[in-house]
Design a protein around this motif. Structure first.
Motif, PDB file in Angstrom:
ATOM      1  N   ALA A 155       0.836  -1.210   0.000  1.00  0.00           N
ATOM      2  CA  ALA A 155       0.000   0.000   0.000  1.00  0.00           C
ATOM      3  C   ALA A 155       0.866   1.254   0.000  1.00  0.00           C
ATOM      4  O   ALA A 155       0.579   2.217  -0.731  1.00  0.00           O
ATOM      5  N   PHE A 156       1.945   1.245   0.797  1.00  0.00           N
ATOM      6  CA  PHE A 156       2.825   2.414   0.843  1.00  0.00           C
ATOM      7  C   PHE A 156       3.508   2.640  -0.499  1.00  0.00           C
ATOM      8  O   PHE A 156       3.657   3.786  -0.947  1.00  0.00           O
ATOM      9  N   THR A 157       3.925   1.561  -1.144  1.00  0.00           N
ATOM     10  CA  THR A 157       4.586   1.692  -2.452  1.00  0.00           C
ATOM     11  C   THR A 157       3.660   2.333  -3.477  1.00  0.00           C
ATOM     12  O   THR A 157       4.056   3.230  -4.229  1.00  0.00           O
ATOM     13  N   VAL A 158       2.416   1.874  -3.503  1.00  0.00           N
ATOM     14  CA  VAL A 158       1.449   2.436  -4.460  1.00  0.00           C
ATOM     15  C   VAL A 158       1.180   3.910  -4.153  1.00  0.00           C
ATOM     16  O   VAL A 158       1.212   4.770  -5.045  1.00  0.00           O
ATOM     17  N   LEU A 159       0.909   4.211  -2.878  1.00  0.00           N
ATOM     18  CA  LEU A 159       0.615   5.595  -2.489  1.00  0.00           C
ATOM     19  C   LEU A 159       1.808   6.512  -2.744  1.00  0.00           C
ATOM     20  O   LEU A 159       1.651   7.633  -3.248  1.00  0.00           O
TER      21      LEU A 159
ATOM     22  N   ILE B 196       2.201   7.277  -6.430  1.00  0.00           N
ATOM     23  CA  ILE B 196       1.211   8.252  -6.901  1.00  0.00           C
ATOM     24  C   ILE B 196       1.625   9.662  -6.489  1.00  0.00           C
ATOM     25  O   ILE B 196       1.575  10.610  -7.285  1.00  0.00           O
ATOM     26  N   VAL B 197       2.060   9.815  -5.227  1.00  0.00           N
ATOM     27  CA  VAL B 197       2.461  11.136  -4.735  1.00  0.00           C
ATOM     28  C   VAL B 197       3.677  11.658  -5.497  1.00  0.00           C
ATOM     29  O   VAL B 197       3.750  12.837  -5.865  1.00  0.00           O
ATOM     30  N   VAL B 198       4.653  10.778  -5.758  1.00  0.00           N
ATOM     31  CA  VAL B 198       5.850  11.198  -6.490  1.00  0.00           C
ATOM     32  C   VAL B 198       5.488  11.631  -7.904  1.00  0.00           C
ATOM     33  O   VAL B 198       5.991  12.647  -8.406  1.00  0.00           O
TER      34      VAL B 198
ATOM     35  N   SER C 269       0.682   6.641   7.674  1.00  0.00           N
ATOM     36  CA  SER C 269      -0.539   6.430   8.466  1.00  0.00           C
ATOM     37  C   SER C 269      -1.626   5.757   7.634  1.00  0.00           C
ATOM     38  O   SER C 269      -2.288   4.823   8.103  1.00  0.00           O
ATOM     39  N   LEU C 270      -1.807   6.228   6.407  1.00  0.00           N
ATOM     40  CA  LEU C 270      -2.824   5.639   5.539  1.00  0.00           C
ATOM     41  C   LEU C 270      -2.456   4.206   5.157  1.00  0.00           C
ATOM     42  O   LEU C 270      -3.330   3.324   5.115  1.00  0.00           O
ATOM     43  N   ALA C 271      -1.182   3.955   4.885  1.00  0.00           N
ATOM     44  CA  ALA C 271      -0.753   2.593   4.537  1.00  0.00           C
ATOM     45  C   ALA C 271      -0.982   1.637   5.709  1.00  0.00           C
ATOM     46  O   ALA C 271      -1.414   0.492   5.521  1.00  0.00           O
ATOM     47  N   LEU C 272      -0.711   2.098   6.927  1.00  0.00           N
ATOM     48  CA  LEU C 272      -0.956   1.272   8.113  1.00  0.00           C
ATOM     49  C   LEU C 272      -2.442   0.982   8.275  1.00  0.00           C
ATOM     50  O   LEU C 272      -2.846  -0.160   8.557  1.00  0.00           O
TER      51      LEU C 272
END
Length: 385
Positions: free
Chosen positions: A18-22, A25-27, A65-68
Motif C-alpha cells: 500500500a505504501f509503495t502504491v501511495l 502516486i504522490v511522487v 498512516s494511511l498505509a498502516l
C-alpha cells in the motif's frame, strides 16, 4: 502464536504494498507539479529531482498512516471473508478484542516512525525545498542579464537593458537601468560601461562607470540630473539572509517551541497529531474490517475512506482554530482523537455482542415507539375499511 506470526507477516506485506502504491502516486503528482513550477521559473532545471525527493518526504506522515490503516483493514477483512476469523474465535474462546494486542505490536514501531517523520523529517524537507526556491529566486540576476533584452529584477521594481554582456569576465556595455523606489520616485541611470561584482556577504552589484542619473520626485513635478564616476546598484539580497528566515512549517521542533509566531502552536499540533492519528486508525481498522456475507461487501472500506477524509479535514480545521486562538493544542487533540477512540470502542462493543440486545437499540426503540404504534393503528383502520 502461529496466527500472530502470520498476521505480522501479512500486515508487513500489505503495508509495504500500500505504501509503495501511495508513494508512487504522490511522487508522480509531485513531479508533474514541480515540472510546471519549473517552467514558470520557480525552480532551477538542475534541481528538479532533488525537489521531487524532498516534496515526497514532506508527505511521509500521511502516507505511512494511511498505509498502516489500509494494511490492518485489508488483512483482517480477508480473514473475515475466508472464515479464518472464526478459527481465531474458536481457539480458546478468543474475542475480537484479542486482535488489539498483535495489531498494536505491529503498529507501535510504525507510530514512532510516523512521529519521527512528522517532527523531524518533514520540516527538514520543507526547509530544503524553501532553500532551493530561495537560492533560485536570488540566483544571479547576473545570469538572467543577457545582451539586447529588458530584464526585470526585484519584483519588477528594476528594469535593466544591456547592449552587451560578457558573462565570463563580468563586463557590461551601454547599460540602461530604470528603478521605481518605495517612495514613488523614479530614477534612470545610463552608463557606457561597467562590471558585475559579488560582495563578501553574498550581495551582487552592477558597478556603473562614467554615467548619468536622472531622478524624478514622487510627485512627478520635479527632476534632477547628475553625473557620476562610479555607481553601485544591488541586484539581489544576500542568500544567507533569505535562507535564515525560514517559514514556521520548516522550523526545527526546538525552535518552534521557542517561537513567538502565532502560527507556531498550530504547527506543533499538526506534527504531534500524526502519531495519534496513525494509532487511532490502526485500532479502528480492526472492527471496520468486519465482513458479513449477507451485507454490503464494501461498506467497511467505504466507511474507512470517509473517516480518513473527515480526520484530515478535522486536522486542518483545528489547526486553523488554533491559529485564530479559538482553541488550545491539548483541547484540539482531545476533540479530534477522543471521538474516533469512542467510535472504535463502540464498534468493538457492537461486534462482540451481536447476539445480545444493545442499549442503543433499546434507546432507539423507545424513541420510535410512538411512531410504530401510530403506524400500527393506521394499518388496522385500513384493514377494517
Amino acid at each position: 502464536m502461529i496466527y500472530r506470526k502470520a498476521l505480522t507477516s501479512e500486515l508487513s506485506n500489505t503495508a509495504g504494498g500500500a505504501f509503495t502504491v501511495l508513494f508512487s502516486i504522490v511522487v508522480t503528482i509531485g513531479l508533474v507539479r514541480i515540472l510546471n513550477q519549473t517552467a514558470g521559473g520557480r525552480y532551477d532545471t538542475g534541481s528538479i529531482l532533488e525537489v521531487v525527493a524532498y516534496t515526497s518526504l514532506v508527505n511521509l506522515p500521511a502516507l505511512i498512516s494511511l498505509a498502516l490503516f489500509l494494511a490492518v483493514l485489508m488483512t483482517l477483512n480477508r480473514y473475515w471473508r475466508d472464515s479464518e476469523m472464526f478459527v481465531w474465535f474458536s481457539a480458546g474462546g478468543l474475542s475480537l478484542a484479542s486482535w488489539i494486542r498483535p495489531v498494536l505490536k505491529f503498529t507501535i514501531p510504525i507510530v514512532f516512525l510516523v512521529a519521527a517523520c512528522s517532527i523531524v523529517i518533514s520540516p527538514w524537507s520543507r526547509s530544503q525545498i524553501q532553500s532551493y526556491r530561495d537560492r533560485f529566486a536570488q540566483k544571479e540576476d547576473v545570469t538572467k542579464l543577457s545582451s539586447g533584452r529588458f530584464i526585470e529584477a526585484k519584483s519588477g521594481r528594476q528594469v535593466f537593458f544591456l547592449e552587451q554582456v560578457d558573462q565570463e569576465r563580468g563586463n557590461v556595455e551601454t547599460l540602461l537601468l530604470v528603478e521605481l523606489k518605495k517612495d514613488g520616485s523614479r530614477s534612470v541611470l545610463t552608463s557606457k560601461k561597467g562590471h558585475l561584482e559579488t560582495k563578501p556577504n553574498g550581495d551582487r552589484y552592477v558597478i556603473l562607470q562614467d554615467g548619468r542619473k536622472y531622478e524624478t520626485d514622487p510627485s512627478g513635478l520635479g527632476a534632477s540630473v547628475s553625473d557620476f564616476g562610479e555607481y553601485e546598484v544591488r541586484l539581489d539580497s544576500s542568500p544567507t539572509s533569505q535562507v535564515s528566515s525560514a517559514r514556521v512549517n520548516a522550523m526545527p521542533f526546538k525552535e518552534l517551541l521557542e517561537s513567538k509566531n502565532r502560527k507556531a502552536p498550530a504547527e506543533i499540533f499538526w506534527r504531534l497529531s500524526w502519531p495519534l492519528i496513525a494509532l487511532n486508525l490502526a485500532i479502528l481498522g480492526i472492527p471496520l474490517s468486519y465482513n458479513n456475507p449477507r451485507s454490503l461487501k464494501y461498506y467497511g472500506q467505504t466507511a474507512a475512506v470517509l473517516i480518513f477524509i473527515l480526520y484530515l479535514n478535522g486536522l486542518s480545521i483545528f489547526q486553523t482554530w488554533i491559529t485564530q486562538g479559538k482553541v488550545g493544542i491539548y483541547s484540539a487533540m482531545l476533540y479530534m482523537n477522543v471521538p474516533v477512540a469512542l467510535l472504535s470502542a463502540y464498534l468493538f462493543y457492537r461486534l462482540m455482542t451481536l447476539n445480545v440486545g444493545h442499549f442503543d437499540a433499546r434507546i432507539w426503540g423507545f424513541l420510535t415507539k410512538a411512531f410504530r404504534v401510530a403506524a400500527a393503528k393506521r394499518a388496522e383502520k385500513k384493514d377494517k375499511k
